[in-house]
Design a protein around this motif. Structure first.
Motif, mmCIF file in Angstrom:
data_model
loop_
_atom_site.group_PDB
_atom_site.id
_atom_site.type_symbol
_atom_site.label_atom_id
_atom_site.label_comp_id
_atom_site.label_asym_id
_atom_site.label_seq_id
_atom_site.Cartn_x
_atom_site.Cartn_y
_atom_site.Cartn_z
ATOM 1 N N GLU A 113 -46.207 -9.847 32.466
ATOM 2 C CA GLU A 113 -46.388 -11.309 32.498
ATOM 3 C C GLU A 113 -47.768 -11.681 31.953
ATOM 4 O OE1 GLU A 113 -47.302 -13.479 36.024
ATOM 5 O OE2 GLU A 113 -46.722 -15.371 35.099
ATOM 6 N N LYS A 140 -50.172 -19.682 32.984
ATOM 7 C CA LYS A 140 -49.233 -18.945 33.856
ATOM 8 C C LYS A 140 -48.365 -19.909 34.674
ATOM 9 C CE LYS A 140 -51.609 -18.379 38.282
ATOM 10 N NZ LYS A 140 -50.531 -18.942 39.106
ATOM 11 N N ASP A 141 -47.239 -19.404 35.177
ATOM 12 C CA ASP A 141 -46.424 -20.205 36.103
ATOM 13 C C ASP A 141 -47.248 -20.530 37.344
ATOM 14 O OD1 ASP A 141 -44.282 -20.010 34.434
ATOM 15 O OD2 ASP A 141 -43.227 -18.483 35.605
ATOM 16 N N SER A 142 -46.994 -21.685 37.946
ATOM 17 C CA SER A 142 -47.819 -22.106 39.088
ATOM 18 C C SER A 142 -47.721 -21.124 40.254
ATOM 19 C CB SER A 142 -47.384 -23.474 39.599
ATOM 20 O OG SER A 142 -47.082 -24.315 38.537
ATOM 21 N N TYR A 143 -46.521 -20.633 40.513
ATOM 22 C CA TYR A 143 -46.319 -19.705 41.648
ATOM 23 C C TYR A 143 -45.745 -18.406 41.108
ATOM 24 C CZ TYR A 143 -46.808 -24.026 44.295
ATOM 25 O OH TYR A 143 -47.266 -25.214 44.809
ATOM 26 N N ASN A 144 -46.552 -17.714 40.297
ATOM 27 C CA ASN A 144 -46.013 -16.531 39.603
ATOM 28 C C ASN A 144 -45.860 -15.305 40.497
ATOM 29 O OD1 ASN A 144 -48.862 -16.429 39.649
ATOM 30 N ND2 ASN A 144 -48.960 -15.096 37.867
ATOM 31 N N TYR A 175 -44.093 -22.244 49.912
ATOM 32 C CA TYR A 175 -44.531 -21.731 48.613
ATOM 33 C C TYR A 175 -45.622 -20.695 48.829
ATOM 34 C CZ TYR A 175 -41.954 -24.981 45.694
ATOM 35 O OH TYR A 175 -40.963 -25.640 45.039
ATOM 36 N N VAL A 186 -48.733 -14.141 28.925
ATOM 37 C CA VAL A 186 -49.630 -15.292 29.080
ATOM 38 C C VAL A 186 -50.782 -15.211 28.063
ATOM 39 C CG1 VAL A 186 -51.308 -16.355 30.653
ATOM 40 C CG2 VAL A 186 -49.039 -15.747 31.494
ATOM 41 N N ASN A 215 -46.984 -11.261 37.460
ATOM 42 C CA ASN A 215 -45.678 -10.780 37.878
ATOM 43 C C ASN A 215 -45.335 -9.567 36.997
ATOM 44 O OD1 ASN A 215 -42.928 -10.513 38.474
ATOM 45 N ND2 ASN A 215 -42.711 -12.695 38.797
#
Ligand SMILES: *Cc1c(COP(=O)(O)O)cnc(C)c1O
Length: 353
Positions: free
Chosen positions: A90, A238-242, A59, A94, A86
């Protein structure tokens, strides 16, 4: 009739229409979505060539810290004042999700970036649109009165290309209770940045992207600069692994290669002046631009001209919207591309008279 699969707000909206994206390799002059005509930094491409498979097996870093540190160095801010997205799209998404809902409104002057409205429709949240006057003076009183949870100001603005004076933004920031998001997607091409305001005000956030100035629209990398308290809510949403591992590594090299970016930007700015002069000579009204595109008004029907150019393999942007339907937005290309555009326009103007 069966019930819809979607929420009413999603059923009611039309969705954002991106500019046309022909397949790479298609023989087309693409002056419709404000990409940089020059390739990304050679140093960034070297990093791309040497990506280790181990970076892809694992990741990525959840906050893209290498890239944050590179922004911290270039902008001289602590790295925890930086949030990476991203694409800056993005981060806009957010911010809308984190700050707005129903009566917690979104406010912006128009015409501007159409995505602001799309994001509000998805949420859904109330929107107040305040039209710019003919001179694009910032309508400060009306913007403050609208009481947005978030106020978006694109500067330089699209599709007008005008820069909003930092003193106007300072006044707006001091009078707003909500967040003031200054979208500087085109900031690399402008004479001035509102960046100093993030240190002066708790509620100001600056948004930047690698898509325009750095020639990396395909990488999807943008960033916000603001004080850590203002970023804290965004990090939760935000997404954890954006940010993927490739974007983090390539973007870091591109950010640290300011010399290369500035060279490309200077070439685009020189071409912008030449193109503006050429279009003026053809009888177009050309608005002054601090971005990498020009808003122009031809003396003949803008939509027909857009279609005529498209038939010859030249894409420019046409917005079928009130106030814009008689205008075109043209990305500044290389001098060679701009010359081909001028030649094509000259013959179309004769044909279509
Ligand atoms: C291009 C653009 C963006 C989006 O940039 P990405 O980083 O590619 O998502 C944001 N705001 C404005 C005004 C733009 O023109």
């Amino acid at each position: 009739m069966t019930a819809s699969y979607f929420r009413p707000s999603v059923d009611a909206m039309t969705g954002y229409t991106p500019g046309e994206q022909p397949k790479p390799g298609t023989k087309i002059i693409k002056l419709n979505t404000n990409e940089n005509p020059y390739p990304p930094s050679p140093q960034a491409m070297e990093v791309l060539r040497t990506i280790d498979s181990e970076w892809l097996r694992r990741y990525p870093h959840p906050f893209a810290d290498d890239f944050r540190h590179s922004v911290s160095k270039v902008f001289d801010v602590p790295y925890d004042w930086v949030m990476v997205g991203n694409g800056s799209d993005e981060i806009l998404n957010v911010v809308v999700r984190a700050c707005t809902e129903g009566e917690r409104k979104i406010v912006y002057p128009t015409p501007t970036y159409v995505l602001y409205k799309t994001l509000a429709e998805i949420q859904p949240t109330e929107v107040v649109e305040i039209p710019y006057n003919e001179n694009f003076d910032l309508p400060i009183v009306e913007l403050v009165r609208a009481k947005g949870a978030v106020t978006f100001i694109a500067s330089p603005n699209s599709p007008s290309g005008h820069l909003v004076a930092i003193d106007d933004l300072r006044k707006l920031a001091s009078e707003l209770a909500g967040v003031l998001l200054i979208d500087e997607a085109y900031g690399d091409f402008a004479e001035e940045s509102a960046f100093p305001l993030v240190r002066e005000f708790d509620n100001v956030m600056i948004l930047r992207t690698l898509s325009k100035g750095y020639g990396l629209a395909g990488l999807r990398l943008g960033f916000a600069i603001a004080n850590p308290a203002l970023l804290s809510g965004l990090f939760k949403v935000k997404d954890s692994y954006n940010i993927d591992a490739i974007a983090n590594a390539v973007g870091t090299a591109a950010m640290l290669d300011q010399d290369y970016k500035n060279q490309c930007v200077n070439k685009v700015k020189a071409s912008r002046s030449k193109l503006a002069a050429g279009l003026t000579k053809l009888g177009f009204k050309v608005w002054p631009s601090q971005a990498n595109f020009l808003l122009v008004q031809p003396q003949i029907d803008a939509e027909s001209l857009y279609l005529g150019l498209k038939a010859q393999g030249i894409l420019v942007r046409y917005f079928k919207q009130p106030g814009l339907a008689d205008k075109l937005r043209i990305t500044v290309g290389t001098d060679e591309q701009n010359d081909l555009l001028i030649t094509a326009l000259s013959s179309l103007l004769v044909e279509m008279k």
